[in-house]
Design a protein around this motif. Sequence first.
Motif, PDB file in Angstrom:
ATOM      1  N   CYS A 252      29.893  -4.155  19.727  1.00 26.16           N
ATOM      2  CA  CYS A 252      30.274  -5.130  20.752  1.00 26.16           C
ATOM      3  C   CYS A 252      29.046  -5.910  21.219  1.00 26.16           C
ATOM      4  O   CYS A 252      27.922  -5.392  21.247  1.00 26.16           O
ATOM      5  CB  CYS A 252      30.917  -4.403  21.924  1.00 26.16           C
ATOM      6  SG  CYS A 252      31.525  -5.530  23.213  1.00 26.16           S
ATOM      7  N   ASP A 292      28.680  -0.125  21.950  1.00 23.13           N
ATOM      8  CA  ASP A 292      28.750  -1.127  23.008  1.00 23.13           C
ATOM      9  C   ASP A 292      27.532  -0.942  23.913  1.00 23.13           C
ATOM     10  O   ASP A 292      26.918   0.133  23.938  1.00 23.13           O
ATOM     11  CB  ASP A 292      30.045  -0.952  23.807  1.00 23.13           C
ATOM     12  CG  ASP A 292      30.270  -2.073  24.815  1.00 23.13           C
ATOM     13  OD1 ASP A 292      29.665  -3.148  24.650  1.00 23.13           O
ATOM     14  OD2 ASP A 292      31.063  -1.874  25.760  1.00 23.13           O
ATOM     15  N   CYS A 316      35.742  -3.388  24.873  1.00 20.88           N
ATOM     16  CA  CYS A 316      35.669  -4.629  24.092  1.00 20.88           C
ATOM     17  C   CYS A 316      36.873  -4.798  23.182  1.00 20.88           C
ATOM     18  O   CYS A 316      37.597  -3.848  22.881  1.00 20.88           O
ATOM     19  CB  CYS A 316      34.403  -4.632  23.227  1.00 20.88           C
ATOM     20  SG  CYS A 316      32.887  -4.345  24.147  1.00 20.88           S
ATOM     21  N   GLU A 320      34.617  -9.879  20.494  1.00 22.59           N
ATOM     22  CA  GLU A 320      33.262  -9.729  21.007  1.00 22.59           C
ATOM     23  C   GLU A 320      32.318  -9.095  19.973  1.00 22.59           C
ATOM     24  O   GLU A 320      31.234  -8.621  20.337  1.00 22.59           O
ATOM     25  CB  GLU A 320      33.278  -8.875  22.276  1.00 22.59           C
ATOM     26  CG  GLU A 320      34.111  -9.442  23.414  1.00 22.59           C
ATOM     27  CD  GLU A 320      34.295  -8.438  24.532  1.00 22.59           C
ATOM     28  OE1 GLU A 320      33.397  -8.322  25.396  1.00 22.59           O
ATOM     29  OE2 GLU A 320      35.339  -7.746  24.542  1.00 22.59           O
TER      30      GLU A 320
END
Length: 435
Positions: A252, A292, A316, A320
């Motif tokens: 992400c 992430d 996410c 993204e």
Amino acid sequence: AMSTLHWCSICTCIALSVYSGVWGTVCDDYFDLDDATVVCHQLGYVSAVSYKFNAYFGAGTGQIWMDDVGCAGSESALQLCNFGGWGIHNCAHSEDVGVVCHNFTNATMDSVRLSGSTLPNQGRVEVYHDGVWGTVCDDGWDMDNSNVLCHQLGYSSAVSYKLGAYFGTGFGHIWMDNVNCAGSESELQMCSFNGWGVNDCSHSEDVGVVCHVGQVSTTTPTTLLKVRLSGSAWANQGRVEVYHSGEWGTVCDDSWDMQDASVVCHQLGFVGASSFTGNAYYGLGTGRIWMDDVDCTGNEMDLQNCHFPGWSVNDCTHSEDAGVDCHTSTSATSTLDVRLSGSFLPNQGRVEVYHGGVWGTVCDDSWDLLDSDVICRQLGYSSAVSYKPNAYFGAGFGQIWMDDVNCAGNEHELRACPFNGWGDNNCQHSEDVGV
């Protein structure tokens, strides 16, 4: 105006000429290895392996510009050879000629090549034996075999290997099966295998490899998190994907920055990162979003050594997905990044520069071979062959950063040359220059 260029896929080419602004083919009448050598030298290859008659690489369309070509082999360009005259021929496109060029100086009688990809560092493994190219079966293939193959082709090491005809099925002979390298061999044919042509395979089992295009990592590859770039035609840019728990997934873009991108690029064997992207710039991935809020210092050897909340812990969606653009040249030390775009070959394309956090193009006003030499050297090449005005490699978009560039030719980077100033131009993207 006339120039001679060629359509190529790695090192196989259809001879094409552009004359009076129109592309056309070359007839195979009297075409021989001397003619093929001139074509290959003009394209920057070491020499010609062979030439192909009867539209072996497919029939062209439109003009047949050249026929009865007779080169001595020492000419610097095909148009310098004897031929019947522009457009003078007695041919049909079923006689379009093609060539196969040597891509490396260390080619031997049992040569190897990678096919089925637009990128030179990856593809279906093919070997040349007894005068014929053939494939290699994936039975027993592993990273030791891949490393030998990549070393033989001049790369530092292998990134990965691909089973099940990942790069498409070959044809003809399957020359090698049950290859078993120790990893220290200098050539693939020195490894243990069943024997030439001895196999129990079909072309659906043709093996492929992906080779490192950068420097060798100082960390043992087996300890590293597997990382790859997807969604791009180029090996040095794409959507970041990582392999965890037997499954590929994305990263992400939350908190994604240049430090994170640099770790990815270094891990993949590149010199560093040129830029990073978010918002699924290289397309939406599928499946897991493994990482992430990645927070690297930039010194880590492995992306998984950076701080992040944990595997698959994210808020996410794939819109993204993070991406990177990696430097491909060890000589790229400038704070002004340059790249070539709009071509399937890494040594040619539309000139683009990175300034103020945004990529933009360069206008062709006053552009000449001295300017071209500077950008080619900045990208790690020895010199420029030619330059192309009028958006030859396609029109860019966004900023036109430079205009009226005027290099002396001895500058180390393009920004050291005189020009109007960043974004100061009277141009349109139809004037984007290429080299």
